[in-house]
Motif scaffolding. Structure first.
Motif, PDB file in Angstrom:
ATOM      1  N   GLY A  90       0.801  -1.222   0.000  1.00 47.84           N
ATOM      2  CA  GLY A  90       0.000   0.000   0.000  1.00 47.84           C
ATOM      3  C   GLY A  90       0.827   1.263   0.000  1.00 47.84           C
ATOM      4  N   THR A  91       2.142   1.130  -0.036  1.00 44.58           N
ATOM      5  CA  THR A  91       3.016   2.304  -0.025  1.00 44.58           C
ATOM      6  C   THR A  91       4.268   2.001  -0.831  1.00 44.58           C
ATOM      7  N   GLY A  92       5.186   2.940  -0.870  1.00 42.58           N
ATOM      8  CA  GLY A  92       6.410   2.751  -1.646  1.00 42.58           C
ATOM      9  C   GLY A  92       6.231   3.149  -3.097  1.00 42.58           C
ATOM     10  N   LEU A  93       7.277   2.953  -3.880  1.00 35.41           N
ATOM     11  CA  LEU A  93       7.292   3.393  -5.274  1.00 35.41           C
ATOM     12  C   LEU A  93       6.279   2.615  -6.116  1.00 35.41           C
ATOM     13  N   LEU A  94       5.379   3.348  -6.759  1.00 32.69           N
ATOM     14  CA  LEU A  94       4.466   2.769  -7.738  1.00 32.69           C
ATOM     15  C   LEU A  94       4.704   3.532  -9.038  1.00 32.69           C
ATOM     16  N   ASP A  95       5.634   3.024  -9.835  1.00 25.87           N
ATOM     17  CA  ASP A  95       6.107   3.724 -11.028  1.00 25.87           C
ATOM     18  C   ASP A  95       5.078   3.612 -12.150  1.00 25.87           C
ATOM     19  N   HIS A  96       4.095   4.503 -12.110  1.00 31.10           N
ATOM     20  CA  HIS A  96       3.024   4.444 -13.109  1.00 31.10           C
ATOM     21  C   HIS A  96       3.530   4.831 -14.496  1.00 31.10           C
ATOM     22  N   PHE A  97       4.609   5.619 -14.550  1.00 31.13           N
ATOM     23  CA  PHE A  97       5.178   5.973 -15.851  1.00 31.13           C
ATOM     24  C   PHE A  97       5.645   4.721 -16.594  1.00 31.13           C
ATOM     25  N   THR A  98       6.448   3.916 -15.928  1.00 25.94           N
ATOM     26  CA  THR A  98       6.956   2.695 -16.548  1.00 25.94           C
ATOM     27  C   THR A  98       5.824   1.695 -16.786  1.00 25.94           C
ATOM     28  N   ALA A  99       4.871   1.659 -15.874  1.00 30.36           N
ATOM     29  CA  ALA A  99       3.728   0.751 -16.050  1.00 30.36           C
ATOM     30  C   ALA A  99       2.979   1.073 -17.345  1.00 30.36           C
ATOM     31  N   GLY A 100       2.782   2.354 -17.626  1.00 34.65           N
ATOM     32  CA  GLY A 100       2.111   2.745 -18.869  1.00 34.65           C
ATOM     33  C   GLY A 100       2.916   2.361 -20.091  1.00 34.65           C
ATOM     34  N   THR A 101       4.229   2.534 -20.013  1.00 33.51           N
ATOM     35  CA  THR A 101       5.109   2.165 -21.125  1.00 33.51           C
ATOM     36  C   THR A 101       5.038   0.669 -21.403  1.00 33.51           C
ATOM     37  N   ILE A 102       5.085  -0.135 -20.346  1.00 37.31           N
ATOM     38  CA  ILE A 102       5.035  -1.584 -20.516  1.00 37.31           C
ATOM     39  C   ILE A 102       3.668  -2.016 -21.043  1.00 37.31           C
ATOM     40  N   ALA A 103       2.609  -1.354 -20.590  1.00 37.18           N
ATOM     41  CA  ALA A 103       1.273  -1.701 -21.074  1.00 37.18           C
ATOM     42  C   ALA A 103       1.189  -1.535 -22.586  1.00 37.18           C
ATOM     43  N   ARG A 104       1.794  -0.468 -23.095  1.00 42.74           N
ATOM     44  CA  ARG A 104       1.799  -0.265 -24.548  1.00 42.74           C
ATOM     45  C   ARG A 104       2.550  -1.403 -25.235  1.00 42.74           C
ATOM     46  N   SER A 105       3.644  -1.858 -24.647  1.00 43.91           N
ATOM     47  CA  SER A 105       4.406  -2.966 -25.219  1.00 43.91           C
ATOM     48  C   SER A 105       3.601  -4.260 -25.207  1.00 43.91           C
ATOM     49  N   ILE A 106       2.833  -4.475 -24.161  1.00 38.43           N
ATOM     50  CA  ILE A 106       1.985  -5.669 -24.076  1.00 38.43           C
ATOM     51  C   ILE A 106       0.912  -5.637 -25.159  1.00 38.43           C
ATOM     52  N   ILE A 107       0.316  -4.475 -25.374  1.00 40.89           N
ATOM     53  CA  ILE A 107      -0.691  -4.336 -26.436  1.00 40.89           C
ATOM     54  C   ILE A 107      -0.082  -4.671 -27.787  1.00 40.89           C
ATOM     55  N   ASP A 108       1.091  -4.116 -28.071  1.00 39.12           N
ATOM     56  CA  ASP A 108       1.737  -4.350 -29.360  1.00 39.12           C
ATOM     57  C   ASP A 108       2.083  -5.828 -29.553  1.00 39.12           C
ATOM     58  N   ALA A 109       2.603  -6.464 -28.502  1.00 36.33           N
ATOM     59  CA  ALA A 109       2.980  -7.869 -28.609  1.00 36.33           C
ATOM     60  C   ALA A 109       1.745  -8.752 -28.774  1.00 36.33           C
ATOM     61  N   SER A 110       0.677  -8.413 -28.092  1.00 34.27           N
ATOM     62  CA  SER A 110      -0.554  -9.182 -28.216  1.00 34.27           C
ATOM     63  C   SER A 110      -1.131  -9.054 -29.634  1.00 34.27           C
ATOM     64  N   LEU A 111      -1.098  -7.848 -30.179  1.00 37.01           N
ATOM     65  CA  LEU A 111      -1.610  -7.646 -31.537  1.00 37.01           C
ATOM     66  C   LEU A 111      -0.796  -8.443 -32.546  1.00 37.01           C
ATOM     67  N   MET A 112       0.522  -8.448 -32.392  1.00 36.75           N
ATOM     68  CA  MET A 112       1.358  -9.202 -33.324  1.00 36.75           C
ATOM     69  C   MET A 112       1.117 -10.701 -33.177  1.00 36.75           C
ATOM     70  N   THR A 113       0.902 -11.164 -31.952  1.00 41.40           N
ATOM     71  CA  THR A 113       0.574 -12.571 -31.742  1.00 41.40           C
ATOM     72  C   THR A 113      -0.685 -12.948 -32.519  1.00 41.40           C
ATOM     73  N   MET A 114      -1.701 -12.117 -32.440  1.00 39.39           N
ATOM     74  CA  MET A 114      -2.951 -12.378 -33.152  1.00 39.39           C
ATOM     75  C   MET A 114      -2.752 -12.313 -34.667  1.00 39.39           C
ATOM     76  N   TYR A 115      -1.986 -11.339 -35.095  1.00 37.37           N
ATOM     77  CA  TYR A 115      -1.749 -11.120 -36.532  1.00 37.37           C
ATOM     78  C   TYR A 115      -1.028 -12.300 -37.175  1.00 37.37           C
ATOM     79  N   LEU A 116      -0.010 -12.813 -36.505  1.00 30.57           N
ATOM     80  CA  LEU A 116       0.758 -13.926 -37.052  1.00 30.57           C
ATOM     81  C   LEU A 116      -0.026 -15.231 -37.049  1.00 30.57           C
ATOM     82  N   SER A 117      -0.941 -15.364 -36.127  1.00 33.16           N
ATOM     83  CA  SER A 117      -1.647 -16.632 -35.953  1.00 33.16           C
ATOM     84  C   SER A 117      -3.065 -16.613 -36.515  1.00 33.16           C
TER      85      SER A 117
END
Length: 277
Positions: free
Chosen positions: A72-99
């Motif tokens: 409930g405390t300490g560093l919650l790096d929402h900046f990096t979390a948003g960046t990684i979320a975008r990477s997850i979206i891109d990887a998921s889309l490519m997974t669907m596209y290839l398959s």
């Protein structure tokens, strides 16, 4: 008291989103582990490779949020979390596209060739500045010895596949430029995957602000009460959205990879690959 209640709501939402996300991630790892030592087609191996990226991005997201969620405390790096979320979206889309299971053999060959040309032209784009930085006295990378021939050969193959698929000359020319990743664009790939384009484009554009450090990612830090020791309601709410979105894209990838891999015959084009060998 009202502020405490509101803060409790944000904490509960974050915990629920995190728990949902970890369930999706554990399932992704299970599927990936079950594919080891199984013979797959080249197409399936590409899918599993991108799926592995999706999992690795997700593990990173889990590692940077787990402590703050649980304590409930300490560093919650929402900046990096948003960046990684975008990477997850891109990887998921490519997974669907290839398959995509409905692809004909020429349609898959076109997709594969367009990706090859994109990789080729973009590799040149980042290697050229490297060569310039090294100086004229240093030899260029061996890549440049074959680049032009490789590019022309790839373009010729794209023309052949486009002709087989009845694709018009204007679009064929665009595909030959090497800038396209998806043969029908990112929107086309998301539409083909059956995704809600309105939600997908919101998430992709919103999280992109954190990838690129756009002003929307930092201009309101005071108003949002960003803290590196005690996460604000905004930070918790944002990371809840990130985790919930990541769960959705993981679940989509999980379902597709479960169906498409695990044995060679699950690739509808497997017979074509065997005949081509």
């Amino acid at each position: 008291m009202a502020a405490d209640v509101e803060d409790t709501d944000y904490i509960e939402l974050l915990n629920a989103s995190f728990n949902e996300f970890t369930v999706s991630l554990r399932e992704a790892v299970r599927i990936s582990d079950a594919r080891e030592d199984i013979y797959h087609t080249g197409r399936q191996r590409r899918v599993l490779s991108v799926f592995s990226k999706t999992i690795l991005h997700s593990m990173t997201l889990e590692s940077i949020t787990a402590n703050a969620v649980r304590s409930g405390t300490g560093l919650l790096d929402h900046f990096t979390a948003g960046t990684i979320a975008r990477s997850i979206i891109d990887a998921s889309l490519m997974t669907m596209y290839l398959s995509e299971p409905s692809l004909s053999y020429p349609a898959w060959q076109l997709r594969r060739e367009v990706l090859h040309l994109h990789e080729l032209t973009n590799r040149k784009r980042f290697l050229e500045p490297s060569a310039k930085a090294a100086g004229a006295d240093n030899p260029k990378a061996p890549f440049f010895d074959t680049y032009e021939n490789e590019k022309q050969a790839s373009r010729s193959r794209i023309v052949g596949y486009c002709q087989a698929l009845g694709i018009d000359p204007e679009r064929t020319t665009k595909l030959q430029e090497g800038q396209w990743v998806y043969t029908d664009g990112g929107r086309g790939a998301a539409r083909e995957a059956g995704w809600d384009l309105t939600i997908h484009e919101f998430e992709q554009s919103y999280f992109s602000a954190y990838v690129h450090s756009h002003p929307v990612s930092f201009m309101k830090m005071d108003e949002q009460e960003i803290s590196w020791t005690h996460p604000s309601p905004f930070q918790r709410n944002f990371v809840s959205l990130v985790l919930s979105s990541a769960s959705t894209y993981l679940d989509r990838s999980n379902a597709r990879v479960e169906m498409f891999t695990g044995e060679e015959s699950r690739d509808p084009l497997a017979i074509h690959f065997r005949e081509a060998q």
